[in-house]
Design a protein around this motif. Structure first.
Motif, PDB file in Angstrom:
ATOM      1  N   ALA A 118     -18.235   7.158 -13.965  1.00  0.00           N
ATOM      2  CA  ALA A 118     -18.800   7.574 -13.027  1.00  0.00           C
ATOM      3  C   ALA A 118     -19.988   7.613 -12.359  1.00  0.00           C
ATOM      4  O   ALA A 118     -20.195   7.745 -11.311  1.00  0.00           O
ATOM      5  N   VAL A 119     -20.974   7.727 -13.512  1.00  0.00           N
ATOM      6  CA  VAL A 119     -21.906   7.459 -12.984  1.00  0.00           C
ATOM      7  C   VAL A 119     -21.851   6.282 -11.959  1.00  0.00           C
ATOM      8  O   VAL A 119     -23.154   6.379 -10.997  1.00  0.00           O
ATOM      9  N   ASN A 120     -21.741   4.874 -12.623  1.00  0.00           N
ATOM     10  CA  ASN A 120     -21.627   3.985 -11.488  1.00  0.00           C
ATOM     11  C   ASN A 120     -20.740   4.202  -9.913  1.00  0.00           C
ATOM     12  O   ASN A 120     -21.897   3.846  -8.910  1.00  0.00           O
ATOM     13  N   CYS A 121     -19.763   4.867  -9.914  1.00  0.00           N
ATOM     14  CA  CYS A 121     -19.562   5.339  -8.815  1.00  0.00           C
ATOM     15  C   CYS A 121     -19.965   6.306  -7.685  1.00  0.00           C
ATOM     16  O   CYS A 121     -20.322   6.177  -6.564  1.00  0.00           O
ATOM     17  N   VAL A 122     -20.361   7.331  -7.978  1.00  0.00           N
ATOM     18  CA  VAL A 122     -21.339   8.172  -7.931  1.00  0.00           C
ATOM     19  C   VAL A 122     -22.615   7.100  -6.942  1.00  0.00           C
ATOM     20  O   VAL A 122     -23.300   7.730  -6.244  1.00  0.00           O
TER      21      VAL A 122
END
Length: 64
Positions: A14-18
């Motif tokens: 999720a953090v990588n995506c954001v």
């Protein structure tokens, strides 16, 4: 175990995506715009995602 249940990988995904979405789209959009893109990308990555859902809320005995 399905990817959407992997609680150790999901925060990193999720953090990588954001991070990547913010770099591509930039800043200044409404939260809902980012949410739409993030959900779509996470879904395409194989994660089971669900958009925000409403929940009943009361404050000082008055329904909101």
């Amino acid at each position: 175990m399905p990817r959407h249940w992997d609680i150790h990988r999901l925060p990193r995904i999720a953090v990588n995506c954001v991070f990547h979405i913010h770099r591509e789209i930039g800043r200044g959009l409404l939260e809902s715009a980012y949410e739409t893109v993030i959900c779509k990308v996470l879904w395409q990555e194989g994660s089971m995602v669900e958009r925000q859902r409403g929940a009943p809320l009361t404050h000082r005995e008055a329904p909101k």
